[in-house]
Write a protein that holds these residues in place. Sequence first.
Motif, PDB file in Angstrom:
ATOM      1  N   GLU A  87       0.828  -1.213   0.000  1.00  0.00           N
ATOM      2  CA  GLU A  87       0.000   0.000   0.000  1.00  0.00           C
ATOM      3  C   GLU A  87       0.859   1.258   0.000  1.00  0.00           C
ATOM      4  O   GLU A  87       0.490   2.270  -0.582  1.00  0.00           O
ATOM      5  CB  GLU A  87      -0.942   0.020   1.208  1.00  0.00           C
ATOM      6  N   GLU A  88       2.005   1.198   0.667  1.00  0.00           N
ATOM      7  CA  GLU A  88       2.887   2.364   0.739  1.00  0.00           C
ATOM      8  C   GLU A  88       3.644   2.596  -0.570  1.00  0.00           C
ATOM      9  O   GLU A  88       4.130   3.691  -0.819  1.00  0.00           O
ATOM     10  CB  GLU A  88       3.886   2.194   1.886  1.00  0.00           C
ATOM     11  N   PHE A  89       3.725   1.576  -1.419  1.00  0.00           N
ATOM     12  CA  PHE A  89       4.456   1.698  -2.681  1.00  0.00           C
ATOM     13  C   PHE A  89       3.837   2.779  -3.567  1.00  0.00           C
ATOM     14  O   PHE A  89       4.552   3.589  -4.155  1.00  0.00           O
ATOM     15  CB  PHE A  89       4.472   0.343  -3.415  1.00  0.00           C
ATOM     16  N   THR A  90       2.502   2.811  -3.654  1.00  0.00           N
ATOM     17  CA  THR A  90       1.829   3.810  -4.479  1.00  0.00           C
ATOM     18  C   THR A  90       2.138   5.213  -3.973  1.00  0.00           C
ATOM     19  O   THR A  90       2.454   6.103  -4.762  1.00  0.00           O
ATOM     20  CB  THR A  90       0.303   3.573  -4.483  1.00  0.00           C
ATOM     21  N   LYS A  91       2.064   5.414  -2.666  1.00  0.00           N
ATOM     22  CA  LYS A  91       2.373   6.726  -2.096  1.00  0.00           C
ATOM     23  C   LYS A  91       3.830   7.092  -2.367  1.00  0.00           C
ATOM     24  O   LYS A  91       4.133   8.245  -2.674  1.00  0.00           O
ATOM     25  CB  LYS A  91       2.087   6.732  -0.597  1.00  0.00           C
ATOM     26  N   TRP A  92       4.721   6.128  -2.267  1.00  0.00           N
ATOM     27  CA  TRP A  92       6.135   6.344  -2.528  1.00  0.00           C
ATOM     28  C   TRP A  92       6.342   6.800  -3.969  1.00  0.00           C
ATOM     29  O   TRP A  92       7.055   7.768  -4.229  1.00  0.00           O
ATOM     30  CB  TRP A  92       6.888   5.045  -2.228  1.00  0.00           C
ATOM     31  N   LEU A  93       5.669   6.121  -4.914  1.00  0.00           N
ATOM     32  CA  LEU A  93       5.776   6.535  -6.322  1.00  0.00           C
ATOM     33  C   LEU A  93       5.184   7.927  -6.533  1.00  0.00           C
ATOM     34  O   LEU A  93       5.704   8.701  -7.342  1.00  0.00           O
ATOM     35  CB  LEU A  93       5.073   5.535  -7.234  1.00  0.00           C
ATOM     36  N   CYS A  94       4.123   8.261  -5.831  1.00  0.00           N
ATOM     37  CA  CYS A  94       3.532   9.597  -5.958  1.00  0.00           C
ATOM     38  C   CYS A  94       4.497  10.673  -5.464  1.00  0.00           C
ATOM     39  O   CYS A  94       4.570  11.756  -6.051  1.00  0.00           O
ATOM     40  CB  CYS A  94       2.199   9.682  -5.212  1.00  0.00           C
ATOM     41  N   VAL A  95       5.235  10.378  -4.412  1.00  0.00           N
ATOM     42  CA  VAL A  95       6.232  11.335  -3.920  1.00  0.00           C
ATOM     43  C   VAL A  95       7.324  11.518  -4.980  1.00  0.00           C
ATOM     44  O   VAL A  95       7.720  12.650  -5.286  1.00  0.00           O
ATOM     45  CB  VAL A  95       6.837  10.868  -2.572  1.00  0.00           C
ATOM     46  N   ILE A  96       7.770  10.417  -5.559  1.00  0.00           N
ATOM     47  CA  ILE A  96       8.755  10.510  -6.636  1.00  0.00           C
ATOM     48  C   ILE A  96       8.163  11.332  -7.777  1.00  0.00           C
ATOM     49  O   ILE A  96       8.818  12.204  -8.348  1.00  0.00           O
ATOM     50  CB  ILE A  96       9.183   9.111  -7.126  1.00  0.00           C
ATOM     51  N   GLY A  97       6.899  11.075  -8.100  1.00  0.00           N
ATOM     52  CA  GLY A  97       6.225  11.804  -9.165  1.00  0.00           C
ATOM     53  C   GLY A  97       6.140  13.288  -8.883  1.00  0.00           C
ATOM     54  O   GLY A  97       6.309  14.119  -9.792  1.00  0.00           O
TER      55      GLY A  97
ATOM     56  N   ALA B 294      -4.941  15.966  -5.003  1.00  0.00           N
ATOM     57  CA  ALA B 294      -4.791  14.638  -5.591  1.00  0.00           C
ATOM     58  C   ALA B 294      -4.414  13.620  -4.517  1.00  0.00           C
ATOM     59  O   ALA B 294      -4.897  12.484  -4.541  1.00  0.00           O
ATOM     60  CB  ALA B 294      -3.751  14.659  -6.703  1.00  0.00           C
ATOM     61  N   GLN B 295      -3.584  14.023  -3.556  1.00  0.00           N
ATOM     62  CA  GLN B 295      -3.230  13.133  -2.447  1.00  0.00           C
ATOM     63  C   GLN B 295      -4.478  12.761  -1.648  1.00  0.00           C
ATOM     64  O   GLN B 295      -4.647  11.623  -1.237  1.00  0.00           O
ATOM     65  CB  GLN B 295      -2.197  13.788  -1.514  1.00  0.00           C
ATOM     66  N   GLU B 296      -5.347  13.748  -1.431  1.00  0.00           N
ATOM     67  CA  GLU B 296      -6.602  13.481  -0.721  1.00  0.00           C
ATOM     68  C   GLU B 296      -7.463  12.509  -1.508  1.00  0.00           C
ATOM     69  O   GLU B 296      -8.105  11.628  -0.934  1.00  0.00           O
ATOM     70  CB  GLU B 296      -7.357  14.790  -0.466  1.00  0.00           C
ATOM     71  N   GLU B 297      -7.478  12.669  -2.835  1.00  0.00           N
ATOM     72  CA  GLU B 297      -8.247  11.764  -3.689  1.00  0.00           C
ATOM     73  C   GLU B 297      -7.713  10.339  -3.595  1.00  0.00           C
ATOM     74  O   GLU B 297      -8.479   9.385  -3.592  1.00  0.00           O
ATOM     75  CB  GLU B 297      -8.235  12.238  -5.147  1.00  0.00           C
ATOM     76  N   ILE B 298      -6.393  10.207  -3.523  1.00  0.00           N
ATOM     77  CA  ILE B 298      -5.793   8.880  -3.386  1.00  0.00           C
ATOM     78  C   ILE B 298      -6.241   8.250  -2.077  1.00  0.00           C
ATOM     79  O   ILE B 298      -6.626   7.081  -2.035  1.00  0.00           O
ATOM     80  CB  ILE B 298      -4.252   8.966  -3.462  1.00  0.00           C
ATOM     81  N   LEU B 299      -6.226   9.038  -1.010  1.00  0.00           N
ATOM     82  CA  LEU B 299      -6.659   8.528   0.289  1.00  0.00           C
ATOM     83  C   LEU B 299      -8.132   8.106   0.237  1.00  0.00           C
ATOM     84  O   LEU B 299      -8.496   7.029   0.716  1.00  0.00           O
ATOM     85  CB  LEU B 299      -6.444   9.586   1.376  1.00  0.00           C
ATOM     86  N   LEU B 300      -8.973   8.939  -0.371  1.00  0.00           N
ATOM     87  CA  LEU B 300     -10.393   8.599  -0.501  1.00  0.00           C
ATOM     88  C   LEU B 300     -10.577   7.327  -1.326  1.00  0.00           C
ATOM     89  O   LEU B 300     -11.415   6.477  -0.998  1.00  0.00           O
ATOM     90  CB  LEU B 300     -11.175   9.756  -1.125  1.00  0.00           C
ATOM     91  N   HIS B 301      -9.799   7.201  -2.393  1.00  0.00           N
ATOM     92  CA  HIS B 301      -9.884   6.003  -3.221  1.00  0.00           C
ATOM     93  C   HIS B 301      -9.485   4.761  -2.425  1.00  0.00           C
ATOM     94  O   HIS B 301     -10.141   3.716  -2.518  1.00  0.00           O
ATOM     95  CB  HIS B 301      -8.997   6.145  -4.466  1.00  0.00           C
ATOM     96  N   GLU B 302      -8.429   4.883  -1.628  1.00  0.00           N
ATOM     97  CA  GLU B 302      -7.992   3.758  -0.807  1.00  0.00           C
ATOM     98  C   GLU B 302      -9.062   3.389   0.222  1.00  0.00           C
ATOM     99  O   GLU B 302      -9.320   2.210   0.468  1.00  0.00           O
ATOM    100  CB  GLU B 302      -6.678   4.083  -0.113  1.00  0.00           C
TER     101      GLU B 302
ATOM    102  N   ALA C 247     -19.985   4.643   6.057  1.00  0.00           N
ATOM    103  CA  ALA C 247     -19.593   5.954   5.532  1.00  0.00           C
ATOM    104  C   ALA C 247     -18.561   6.680   6.375  1.00  0.00           C
ATOM    105  O   ALA C 247     -17.604   7.229   5.855  1.00  0.00           O
ATOM    106  CB  ALA C 247     -20.824   6.829   5.349  1.00  0.00           C
ATOM    107  N   ASP C 248     -18.725   6.684   7.679  1.00  0.00           N
ATOM    108  CA  ASP C 248     -17.807   7.456   8.512  1.00  0.00           C
ATOM    109  C   ASP C 248     -16.802   6.590   9.274  1.00  0.00           C
ATOM    110  O   ASP C 248     -16.048   7.090  10.079  1.00  0.00           O
ATOM    111  CB  ASP C 248     -18.609   8.282   9.527  1.00  0.00           C
ATOM    112  N   GLU C 249     -16.822   5.290   8.986  1.00  0.00           N
ATOM    113  CA  GLU C 249     -15.927   4.390   9.695  1.00  0.00           C
ATOM    114  C   GLU C 249     -14.697   4.094   8.846  1.00  0.00           C
ATOM    115  O   GLU C 249     -14.823   3.715   7.695  1.00  0.00           O
ATOM    116  CB  GLU C 249     -16.630   3.065  10.002  1.00  0.00           C
ATOM    117  N   PRO C 250     -13.500   4.247   9.386  1.00  0.00           N
ATOM    118  CA  PRO C 250     -12.307   3.858   8.613  1.00  0.00           C
ATOM    119  C   PRO C 250     -12.213   2.343   8.588  1.00  0.00           C
ATOM    120  O   PRO C 250     -12.582   1.674   9.544  1.00  0.00           O
ATOM    121  CB  PRO C 250     -11.148   4.450   9.404  1.00  0.00           C
ATOM    122  N   ILE C 251     -11.733   1.829   7.488  1.00  0.00           N
ATOM    123  CA  ILE C 251     -11.584   0.365   7.341  1.00  0.00           C
ATOM    124  C   ILE C 251     -10.106   0.036   7.296  1.00  0.00           C
ATOM    125  O   ILE C 251      -9.321   0.685   6.710  1.00  0.00           O
ATOM    126  CB  ILE C 251     -12.267  -0.136   6.044  1.00  0.00           C
TER     127      ILE C 251
END
Length: 176
Positions: free
Chosen positions: A60-70, A100-108, A172-176
């Motif tokens: 899961e952290e790999f995508t965020k890592w690539l986004c930082v590189i991006g 966009a980072q927020e969108e990634i979090l929402l997508h996750e 809706a309001d519960e983190p998974i």
Amino acid sequence: MPRKSKFDHSEFLRLLANSEQIVRSYLRSQVQDYHHMSEIMQNVFIVGWKKFSKFSGTDEEFTKWLCVIGRFEALKHRQSLARDRLVLEEKLINLMADEAQEEILLHEQWSGKLEFCMQKIPATHRSFVKEAYSPEVSIKDLAAKMNKTPASLYQKLSRIRKTLATCMGNLADEPI
């Protein structure tokens, strides 16, 4: 799941394939020109490839890592275009990158809730949904295989989607 420390080409490619769409969407928020974005994506993949042996996070952290590189590759690209008067102000680009980072979090979160709710429905429904949404299979082919009409399968999918939507709405309001 944490990675092994040894560089594994197939592992990098698997993680890259799972992350590419999200990274591309993230970069699209920062780079408007398709050709520039394609070049930056290539640079992100090259840098990721070179630095992968140092990456020790989870899948899961790999995508965020690539986004930082991006983000850094997009910044380098913008700096190289600084002479162009059509370049967006860095402050605006950073704002779009943050969104966009927020969108990634929402997508996750959405994906996690969907996976949670998929586990709540019967296994037969899960396998039906996965098969129905498989890119290799059309509803018409699936209907023929199951001796059903396409309309009946669409109706079944509709009922399952409603069940999943209700489950996800309840989370809706519960983190998974």
